[in-house]
Every structure is written in structure tokens, then in C-alpha cells.
Design an enzyme around this catalytic site. Sequence first.
Site, PDB file in Angstrom:
ATOM      1  N   GLN A 259     -10.085   6.236   6.201  1.00 20.05           N
ATOM      2  CA  GLN A 259     -10.028   7.670   6.444  1.00 20.05           C
ATOM      3  C   GLN A 259      -8.606   8.215   6.616  1.00 20.05           C
ATOM      4  O   GLN A 259      -8.317   9.344   6.217  1.00 20.05           O
ATOM      5  CB  GLN A 259     -10.870   8.032   7.665  1.00 20.05           C
TER       6      GLN A 259
ATOM      7  N   ARG B 101       1.507 -10.303  -9.109  1.00 21.80           N
ATOM      8  CA  ARG B 101       0.160  -9.890  -8.694  1.00 21.80           C
ATOM      9  C   ARG B 101      -0.790 -10.129  -9.855  1.00 21.80           C
ATOM     10  O   ARG B 101      -0.795  -9.393 -10.842  1.00 21.80           O
ATOM     11  CB  ARG B 101       0.171  -8.417  -8.281  1.00 21.80           C
TER      12      ARG B 101
ATOM     13  N   HIS C  24      -9.299  -0.191 -10.424  1.00 21.82           N
ATOM     14  CA  HIS C  24      -9.635   1.020  -9.672  1.00 21.82           C
ATOM     15  C   HIS C  24     -10.891   1.690 -10.209  1.00 21.82           C
ATOM     16  O   HIS C  24     -11.556   2.434  -9.477  1.00 21.82           O
ATOM     17  CB  HIS C  24      -8.462   2.000  -9.704  1.00 21.82           C
TER      18      HIS C  24
ATOM     19  N   LYS D 213     -23.491  18.183  -5.203  1.00 20.58           N
ATOM     20  CA  LYS D 213     -23.739  16.747  -5.164  1.00 20.58           C
ATOM     21  C   LYS D 213     -23.881  16.267  -3.732  1.00 20.58           C
ATOM     22  O   LYS D 213     -23.164  16.694  -2.834  1.00 20.58           O
ATOM     23  CB  LYS D 213     -22.599  15.989  -5.845  1.00 20.58           C
TER      24      LYS D 213
ATOM     25  N   GLY E 243       4.089   0.799  -4.224  1.00 23.17           N
ATOM     26  CA  GLY E 243       4.509   0.647  -5.611  1.00 23.17           C
ATOM     27  C   GLY E 243       5.522   1.685  -6.052  1.00 23.17           C
ATOM     28  O   GLY E 243       5.384   2.878  -5.761  1.00 23.17           O
TER      29      GLY E 243
ATOM     30  N   GLN F 110       7.635  -3.578  -4.626  1.00 23.71           N
ATOM     31  CA  GLN F 110       6.642  -3.684  -5.698  1.00 23.71           C
ATOM     32  C   GLN F 110       7.040  -2.791  -6.869  1.00 23.71           C
ATOM     33  O   GLN F 110       7.273  -1.596  -6.710  1.00 23.71           O
ATOM     34  CB  GLN F 110       5.243  -3.276  -5.232  1.00 23.71           C
TER      35      GLN F 110
ATOM     36  N   CYS G 169      -8.261  -3.506  12.177  1.00 22.89           N
ATOM     37  CA  CYS G 169      -8.596  -2.573  11.097  1.00 22.89           C
ATOM     38  C   CYS G 169     -10.106  -2.542  10.906  1.00 22.89           C
ATOM     39  O   CYS G 169     -10.747  -3.587  10.805  1.00 22.89           O
ATOM     40  CB  CYS G 169      -7.925  -3.021   9.803  1.00 22.89           C
TER      41      CYS G 169
ATOM     42  N   TYR H 221      -3.595  -1.706 -13.871  1.00 21.20           N
ATOM     43  CA  TYR H 221      -2.361  -1.047 -14.290  1.00 21.20           C
ATOM     44  C   TYR H 221      -1.876  -1.644 -15.622  1.00 21.20           C
ATOM     45  O   TYR H 221      -2.505  -2.534 -16.184  1.00 21.20           O
ATOM     46  CB  TYR H 221      -1.302  -1.167 -13.197  1.00 21.20           C
TER      47      TYR H 221
ATOM     48  N   GLU I 160      -5.193  -4.853 -10.877  1.00 24.99           N
ATOM     49  CA  GLU I 160      -5.817  -3.574 -10.511  1.00 24.99           C
ATOM     50  C   GLU I 160      -5.943  -2.573 -11.655  1.00 24.99           C
ATOM     51  O   GLU I 160      -6.154  -1.387 -11.446  1.00 24.99           O
ATOM     52  CB  GLU I 160      -5.070  -2.919  -9.341  1.00 24.99           C
TER      53      GLU I 160
ATOM     54  N   MET J 216       0.846  -1.190   0.000  1.00 24.35           N
ATOM     55  CA  MET J 216       0.000   0.000   0.000  1.00 24.35           C
ATOM     56  C   MET J 216       0.883   1.241   0.000  1.00 24.35           C
ATOM     57  O   MET J 216       1.951   1.268   0.601  1.00 24.35           O
ATOM     58  CB  MET J 216      -0.966   0.008   1.183  1.00 24.35           C
TER      59      MET J 216
END
Length: 665
Positions: free
Chosen positions: A344, A218, A256, A560, A62, A104, A339, A170, A168, A29
Site C-alpha cells: 500500500q 538478474r 509484470h 468494475k 533501476g 541497477q 513486512c 524488461y 521481469e 525497488m
Amino acid sequence: MADTIFPNLFTPIRVGKRTLPNRLVMGSMHTGLEEMEGGEERLAAFYGERAAGGCPLIVTGGFSVNAAGRLNAHAASFDTDAIARAHKPIPAAVHANGGAILLQLLHAGRYSYHADSVAPSPIRSPINKQTPRELTDAEIEATIEDFARCSVLARDAGYDGVEIMGSEGYLINEFTAPCTNHRTDRWGGSFDNRCRLPISVIEAVRKAAGPDFIIMYRLSVLDIVEGGSPLEEVLELARRVEAAGADIVNSGIGWHEARVPTIAQAVPRGAFAWATARVKPALTSIPIVAVNRINTPEIAEEIVATGQADMVSMARPLLADSRFAEKAAAGRPQAINTCIACNQACLDHYFLGETCSCLVNPRACHETLRTWTKTDAPKSIAVVGAGPAGLSCAEVLADRGHQVTLFEAQSHIGGQFSLASAVPGKQEFLETLRYFTHRIDELGIDLRLNTRATPDALKDFDAVVLASGVVPRVPDIDGVDHPIVMTYADLLSGARKAGGRVAVIGAGGIGIDVSVFLTEGDSDAYHEVEAFCSFWGVDRPAETPPPVRQVTLVQRRSGKMGIGPGRTTGWVHRLALLKSKVEMIPDAIYEKIDDAGLTVLLNGDRRVIPCDSIVLCAGQESLTDLSEPLLAAGQEVHVIGGAKLATEVDAKRAIAEGVALAARL
């Protein structure tokens, strides 16, 4: 450990030429430290602490393999000798604590937010305004060499291996998926051509970095986008990845741009282990890792024990508690700071350009900055209020050696956090309260429930911390005292029940939560995988059950609605509310409340919203009545959390303030 209560999780496993003592992986992450000047020292402390806590295999955030592959113009890359030298303290810290660490390597492809965005085909991502340039054949060959060159740099820096990001959405994933690869040359068209890039990258990395270097690939086991790779291609790619020389396969879930939550609170625990399980039989001799919303040793044990995966990846859970593995191995899961999947302080911070941390553990990524030691002068300290601010402050004060008395007027701890736990998807908050309950007992904190603190009861303490929290604000609306009106606290605590038609006043984070509570009730989609997949249409058509109530969400502000406070989770809330047919009315002027319901003015036009109940989510007011008499008596008083600032309830700020105050008292 032979006597652990999680025997499958704590069974050794072979990865490449290394035997790991357990099945945990700290997943990749981004923290924001990767781009920070001098961030290597903080990353070393961050990862070193997780290795010391018993996690045997860590994957960094990454790093791009070339300029075109950067996530943005300022994103971290790993493509020079100087960068490799600067990184040396990171693997050294992990090795000193008994762990292994992989770097990564990624190429962002069309997810790059800079002028030279490139992709297999010039197809714009729905989450990027820029259309990428199509890579030439020569540029693809150069990119393969860049992966190989960066892997050698990683080896020279001391890393034990690399994770090649092939999921993901990429670049590598864009080559394998039909929806983003419209090429007609040797890199596109047939499956053989579309999988040429990942296989070439693995082979090049293996050749350059040597046989002892760990290669984790991955693999996107579930794209969750239209035109993504079908299952048969995913399985065949897994086989070819193994044959090309990968030592381990990590699972990737969702691109994503996918309009399905994959790591938010709306996702049940272990919700995607089945997708990994489908791929596992395709691999004959290397392990595969399950990912996403695996936040307790119990769910991790179940995934390994049932054969869905060989290992489990946790990223945010190791932000929340660096000693997760150690505590689980010792049979102390109740001691784990779990977790809660809020995003946030981790993902939201990263996308705002801030350094990541963790709502329930503000030390995360700040290990060299947020420190405390045992006190040389223990004090008797009263903490008033057992909400998030008071709990975090009391914990650190007691950990430092102070004598702490914690006053709470309610019959339970938690404050606003406890109320929020009633909202679908936020049941995870109860884990935080379980953790604090354990710590109160472990540290010998004198907890006094059902006890409202008074100036007289506090007069003999050396210091007083006011974490007395907030009460819902009652707006000045004609008829606000009507029997159909209730506060969000009345509703979420169970003191009041809502009717079939409800108007919610205020569309901040609490208003959104209350609307979800009212429309979805105790929806199975938040804790049962099948129900979740059906609700969001994962690998099947979506099936949205009818809402429990008819809800109208009203706010004074224009613009919105339904976004809520979370940058990376707001869209989930909005989609859920739209699925539940919640009417959202912005730019409203509240005129009155009476038997007919709520009357508002919209652009000068009067509208009556018929309703059986009205829920007030129009802000909060601080509870500070003790402050003045205590200060007048000459006592040392500190105010934190909602008592200090009553704007939108913010547990992240409250917990961080509690820790910071306790560290310096």
C-alpha cells in the site's frame, strides 16, 4: 556471529573479490526518490541506514542506460557525468556504514511508457497500449555499449558494482524469451542468438569496469508467461552468465504482465525458492540469490540451510525495518517490524507517482524528514485505543521518553488490524501486532486491556490521544435488524458464523476481504507453496477448489468491482473472487431484507438474492464520544486514525498519523 540462532544466514560469503559478513541482500525497488530533484541526499540516508542496520549488500532502484530504456518519460537514467557526480553521496553513505552497494541498470524495453518504446520485436505488452518499435542491429550494439558506459559511470560515482536487469520482462528478458523475440537475424531464432544480448552486455561491462567491479545478473528463473523460456534454456543461460564474468546471479520471478501474484499477501512465504533451487546446480563457483516473500529470518535461514540458494534478497522487509539484519544476528527476531506484503505504501505509491514508504514504518524513504528526539519535558500521556494509530503513537511517545498509558476496551490489541488478520493472506498482520506487543513491553508502556477509558480516568493526564477507532456503519435498509444480518466485525471476530449462501453489502476493501474470507476459508494456498502453485497454475495447470460458500457481492456504485484499495494488488483479489465464482452486482439500490433474503433494484428491475446470511461492509463511523467532555474540561486532546476520519479503514494513514503526532508532542 558464532552464537547466532541463524547460523547459515550469518555465515560469510564471497561475492566477486569481496567477502560479505552474511547472506542478506537488499533487493532493488523503485522509491520515487530516483526521479526527485535532490533525491540523492534522501537516498543516501535511506540506504545508509540499511547498511548501518547490518545489510552488507544493497541494490538500488533501476536506472535506465539510455533514453529509450526509461520506464517513462520522466524516469531516472544514469547516463551522464553530472548524474554520476550527484550520486556520490549514496555509495559514500553506505560505505561509511560498512556496506556495499550496486546500481541497477535496466532497459525497460516494451514496458516503456513513452513514445520511443523499443523491443526485440514489435509485439505489444498486454499491460501497455503502445506497440514498441523493433530495434535495429546497430541500435542493439549501441545499447550494449550504453550498459558498459553506464557501468563505468557507476564505478566513478563510487558504486561497488551493478545489477544488470535481465528479468521481469524488461528488454534483456524480452530477447531471451521466445514469446517476445521473433527476430530472424543474429539476435533471434535459436537460443544461441536469443542469449547473445545478455552475454554481450556482461562481457562489455566486465571489460569496461574492470575485474574488481561486482556484476550481479538478474536472471529470470521463472517467467510465468506463455512462451517464456523453458527450464533447460534458463539453466544454460545461467551457465553462460557465469562464464561471461558475472560474480553473482539474482533470481527474477514472473513478468509484470503475468497473471499470477508474486509478491502480494496471496503468496506464501518463500514461495519461489524452489525455482532458484532448480538453477543453483548450474552454477559452479558463484552464488545465487533467492527472492520474493522472504520476510523473516526464519524463512531466510531455512532457504540457505537447505541449499535452495546461497543468499536471500529482501526489499520490502528492509523498508519495514532498517535494522532487520542487526536484530536477526543478535537473536532478537521478535523485535523485527515485519513486512506484511500489503504494497500500500511502497509499490502503490510508486505507481501513483508518490514517494514510496512503508505502512508499518512511515519513516522509510523519509529518514531526513520524519525524525524525533528524546523529549526535554516528559509528559504523562494517555492513548485511548490500541489499534494501529494508537499503537504507533504510543510507541514513539514512549521512545521519546514520555510516560504512556494505553487504554484498550478489548481483551487484545490491534483493533481493525486484528479483525483483518482473520482474512486469508492477511495473517501477516499478526506479525505487526507481535512487534507492537514486544515494543510495549520493551518501552514500559502501561497497557490496560479490557479497560474502557472514561473522562474521569483521563482527567489527570497532561495530554490525551484519542485513537478510539471506528465501528461498522449500519446502513438504513428496511429489515437491516433481521437475524440473518451481521457486521463484518461480527463475522471476522468469530462472534457470528455465516451460512452457505451469503450476500455482502459493500465492495470496498473490507467487502473484498470478507468475500475472500467467506469463499476461501482457511485455504492452504496462502501458506503452503504446493497449494499456491496449484491454485494459480504456476508451472502446472491451475486447480481451483470449489468455494466454501456461495457469495454475492453487492455495491451501490457503478463500474468494475473487486478491485479493492490496492493499485498493485486489486487484480489479485478480483481474480481470486472470479475463481471462487463470486457474483458481483454493481449499481444496486437496496430495497429490503427479509426471510427471502436481500431485495435490490437493478436498473429499475427488482431482484431477490436468496441468502442465509448478510454481511454489512458499508463503511464505518468514528468513535469520538470522549472528545467533547475532555475538551470541555480543558484537557489537551488530539484525535488520530479512524476516530479522526472513518472513511475506508486505512492503517497506512492511521500509523503515519500516530507517528507524526508523537514526534511533535
